[in-house]
Motif scaffolding. Structure first.
Motif, PDB file in Angstrom:
ATOM      1  N   LYS A  24       1.044  -1.182   0.398  1.00 31.46           N
ATOM      2  CA  LYS A  24      -0.193   0.051   0.144  1.00 31.46           C
ATOM      3  C   LYS A  24       0.250   1.488   0.260  1.00 31.46           C
ATOM      4  O   LYS A  24       1.340   0.829   0.978  1.00 31.46           O
ATOM      5  CB  LYS A  24      -0.517  -0.129   1.208  1.00 31.46           C
ATOM      6  N   GLU A  29      -5.712   7.373  -6.947  1.00 31.23           N
ATOM      7  CA  GLU A  29      -5.613   6.579  -7.726  1.00 31.23           C
ATOM      8  C   GLU A  29      -5.837   7.911  -8.836  1.00 31.23           C
ATOM      9  O   GLU A  29      -6.568   8.886  -8.714  1.00 31.23           O
ATOM     10  CB  GLU A  29      -7.029   5.676  -8.290  1.00 31.23           C
ATOM     11  N   VAL A  63      -0.731   5.391 -10.434  1.00 28.52           N
ATOM     12  CA  VAL A  63      -1.540   4.257 -10.304  1.00 28.52           C
ATOM     13  C   VAL A  63      -3.072   3.971 -10.371  1.00 28.52           C
ATOM     14  O   VAL A  63      -3.474   5.014 -11.020  1.00 28.52           O
ATOM     15  CB  VAL A  63      -2.076   5.377  -7.940  1.00 28.52           C
ATOM     16  N   SER A  65      -4.999   1.380  -9.194  1.00 29.52           N
ATOM     17  CA  SER A  65      -5.938   1.616  -8.098  1.00 29.52           C
ATOM     18  C   SER A  65      -5.643  -0.137  -6.995  1.00 29.52           C
ATOM     19  O   SER A  65      -3.868   0.475  -7.053  1.00 29.52           O
ATOM     20  CB  SER A  65      -6.842   0.035  -8.407  1.00 29.52           C
ATOM     21  N   HIS A  66      -6.327   0.365  -6.483  1.00 26.38           N
ATOM     22  CA  HIS A  66      -5.693   0.167  -4.469  1.00 26.38           C
ATOM     23  C   HIS A  66      -6.519  -1.313  -4.152  1.00 26.38           C
ATOM     24  O   HIS A  66      -8.154  -1.531  -4.974  1.00 26.38           O
ATOM     25  CB  HIS A  66      -5.923   1.346  -3.572  1.00 26.38           C
ATOM     26  N   PRO A  92      -3.120  -5.105   2.091  1.00 30.76           N
ATOM     27  CA  PRO A  92      -3.702  -4.299   0.786  1.00 30.76           C
ATOM     28  C   PRO A  92      -2.428  -4.051   0.325  1.00 30.76           C
ATOM     29  O   PRO A  92      -1.463  -4.360   0.202  1.00 30.76           O
ATOM     30  CB  PRO A  92      -4.100  -3.211   2.161  1.00 30.76           C
ATOM     31  N   TYR A  93      -2.576  -3.624  -1.381  1.00 30.76           N
ATOM     32  CA  TYR A  93      -1.321  -2.992  -2.174  1.00 30.76           C
ATOM     33  C   TYR A  93      -2.221  -2.294  -3.782  1.00 30.76           C
ATOM     34  O   TYR A  93      -3.384  -1.481  -2.711  1.00 30.76           O
ATOM     35  CB  TYR A  93      -1.318  -4.719  -3.064  1.00 30.76           C
ATOM     36  N   THR A  94      -0.766  -2.020  -4.077  1.00 30.14           N
ATOM     37  CA  THR A  94      -1.536  -0.549  -4.900  1.00 30.14           C
ATOM     38  C   THR A  94      -0.877  -1.214  -5.845  1.00 30.14           C
ATOM     39  O   THR A  94       0.421  -1.817  -6.429  1.00 30.14           O
ATOM     40  CB  THR A  94      -0.444   0.642  -4.154  1.00 30.14           C
TER      41      THR A  94
END
Length: 134
Positions: A24, A29, A63, A65-66, A92-94
């Protein structure tokens, strides 16, 4: 051309157009993200290795999405003690799309042309003032 960058305590091999999943990141976004901790840069001609980072090289991305990764289960168990615990975790990731890898040579070529034209203009003004004084 590819680069190895360091982010979130890990190293990632990236190239232009790649989509990479980072831990994260604090970015919205659609916003641009810049990674300056570049460990290695390689093109068809040469390889540059940093000590610890390559100077003047930056990797830019957008970026996308998350989200959260797939759920993993953590199970704790102690034999003969009637102790059992189940816990789940979703990391969680990005999701980032790499847009460009900018090297120091690319940056040096553009400002050099601009400084030549900027240096020429003031020099002509100085010569005009010396003629008027004389």
């Amino acid at each position: 051309m590819y680069a190895i960058i360091e982010s979130c305590g890990r190293q990632y091999k990236v190239a232009e157009g790649d989509v990479v999943f980072f831990e994260k990141l604090d970015a919205e976004e659609g916003k641009k993200v810049t990674f300056s901790n570049v460990v290695l840069v390689s093109d068809d001609k040469k390889v540059e290795v940093g000590a610890p980072y390559v100077k003047g090289v930056k990797v830019e991305g957008k970026v996308v999405s998350h989200g959260k990764a797939k759920k993993i289960l953590v199970y704790k168990y102690k034999a003969k003690k009637n102790y059992r615990r189940t816990q789940g975790h979703r990391q969680p990731y990005t999701k980032v799309e790499i847009t460009s890898i900018k090297t120091a040579t690319e940056k040096a070529e553009k400002p050099a042309a601009e400084t030549k034209t900027a240096a020429a203009k003031p020099a002509t003004k100085k010569t005009e003032t010396t003629k008027k004084e004389a």
